[in-house]
Design an enzyme around this catalytic site. Structure first.
Site, mmCIF file in Angstrom:
data_model
loop_
_atom_site.group_PDB
_atom_site.id
_atom_site.type_symbol
_atom_site.label_atom_id
_atom_site.label_comp_id
_atom_site.label_asym_id
_atom_site.label_seq_id
_atom_site.Cartn_x
_atom_site.Cartn_y
_atom_site.Cartn_z
ATOM 1 N N LYS A 119 -6.329 -0.399 -1.876
ATOM 2 C CA LYS A 119 -5.719 -0.379 -3.516
ATOM 3 C C LYS A 119 -6.777 0.770 -4.125
ATOM 4 O O LYS A 119 -6.257 1.318 -4.801
ATOM 5 C CB LYS A 119 -5.514 -1.505 -4.132
ATOM 6 N N LYS A 204 2.942 -3.850 4.967
ATOM 7 C CA LYS A 204 3.636 -4.859 4.313
ATOM 8 C C LYS A 204 4.564 -4.534 3.429
ATOM 9 O O LYS A 204 4.536 -3.646 2.705
ATOM 10 C CB LYS A 204 2.231 -5.705 3.358
ATOM 11 N N LYS A 207 5.358 -5.429 -3.687
ATOM 12 C CA LYS A 207 6.154 -5.246 -4.757
ATOM 13 C C LYS A 207 5.611 -3.959 -5.668
ATOM 14 O O LYS A 207 6.305 -3.520 -6.599
ATOM 15 C CB LYS A 207 6.208 -6.406 -5.398
#
Ligand code: AQP
Length: 339
Positions: A119, A204, A207
């Protein structure tokens, strides 16, 4: 003879309002919370809204997504008579404890977290900088868990490393300052512990990903769900075999179908002759699974006062549970309690 009754297992888990909730969230975590955890244990489920501030965000969107996540948890079947549902920012004990755990963790441990590496690279590319809270977020997550004397943390397997860190911090704190925290363990679903992106089956289903065509959101219209699953990336072969390394797209569809139907992915592989048929059945099974959640979500949106009441009562109970443990941790490290 004194008879002591063992307290019920304590369960804690959370969900971040960083985007619309996905099929991955549902199969990897929420479904188990509803079908098993709230029935067998003293369970707390939290919309971890402070974690949504670790990346670029729009305040109005965080507000909207927090409410939507809480509503979806109830729509999925969490029952406030059986478990505690609340927002993280409503219970100050999480951030109070987080600081003590920052004084327990090391910067090396934080920089080793896989999610931080992924991230922070994304944030640096998008906005040119990385918030300090993205580095320290696993410590706040540890505080979320440890504040409640948690025994079990039901999560998808992308969170395994963070729960491992939580265990290490609990053990280290207990060793330095005396036993204060229960040492929790992660529990993962047997099937679909990591639902993959339909367009990029080596990543993955997340969202907060920018490209949404490989993500099934719980509130997607049925036609959109069908379209996304029918267009899922498979591979150049045409026989349906379960090979996670060589054919991750097909394996992902088999896992999703297995999770929806209760069958085993390896048994399902033998039952299909074409990718088209597998996709069609997977789409219908997903729709069937999500239909009641969507319907109940619609009903609950008509009654926002009910959701607010659940969150208020949940936060009050959570505060009462967390405070003694967090106070004990403050005393253990040598801080005087207010006179
Ligand atoms: N794809 C997934 N498969 C299985 N389980 C999953 N979970 C998340 N994605 C999958 C599980 O859902 C719970 C709540 O997740 P979260 O809100 O902590 O994180 P997230 O959905 O992974 O969202 P992020 O971190 O905001 O963004 P992305 O996904 O883009 O990185 C957890 O138990 C999680 O394991």
């Amino acid at each position: 003879m004194t008879v002591t009754t063992r307290p019920r297992t304590r369960i804690f888990s959370g969900i971040k309002p960083t985007g619309h909730l996905t099929l991955g969230n549902y199969l990897g975590a929420m479904r188990r919370w509803v079908e098993e955890d709230q029935l067998k244990a003293d369970a707390l489920f939290c919309v971890v809204d402070l974690h949504a501030l670790t990346v670029e965000h729009d305040p109005a969107r965080v507000r909207r997504l927090s409410r939507q996540a809480a509503t979806l948890l109830l729509a999925a079947g969490l029952d406030p008579e059986r478990c505690t549902v609340f927002l993280q920012s409503h219970v100050d004990e999480h951030t109070r404890l987080s600081y003590l755990l920052e004084c327990t963790a090391t910067d090396g441990e934080m920089r080793r977290m896989i999610q931080y590496k992924e991230k922070s690279a994304r944030e640096r590319a998008d906005s040119g900088s990385v918030r300090l809270s993205l580095l320290t977020y696993p410590v706040l997550m540890a505080a979320d868990i440890l504040a409640y004397g948690t025994d079990e943390v039901p999560v998808g397997d992308d969170q395994a490393q963070h729960v491992e860190l939580t265990r290490d911090l609990a053990l280290r704190f207990n060793q330095r300052y005396g036993r204060t925290f229960a040492v929790p363990k992660a529990v993962h679903p047997v099937v679909a512990a990591r639902v993959m992106d339909l367009q990029d089956p080596r990543s993955k289903m997340g969202k907060s990903h920018a490209s949404t065509s490989g993500i099934v959101y719980l509130l997607d219209e049925p036609e959109i769900v069908r379209k996304k699953i029918m267009r899922a990336v498979t591979d150049s072969g045409d026989d349906v075999v379960l090979d996670r390394e060589a054919r991750p797209g097909v394996a992902n569809l088999l896992d999703v179908l297995a999770a929806c139907t209760g069958a085993r992915p390896e048994d399902l592989a033998g039952a299909y002759r074409s990718y088209g048929a597998l996709k069609k059945d997977t789409a219908e099974a997903v729709l069937e699974l999500l239909r009641p959640v969507r319907e109940r979500h619609g009903e609950l949106c008509e009654d926002p006062g009910y959701v607010d009441g659940v969150l208020r009562a949940g936060a009050e109970r959570a505060r009462g549970l967390a405070r003694p443990t967090v106070d004990a941790a403050y005393a253990a490290v040598g801080l005087l309690s207010p006179a």
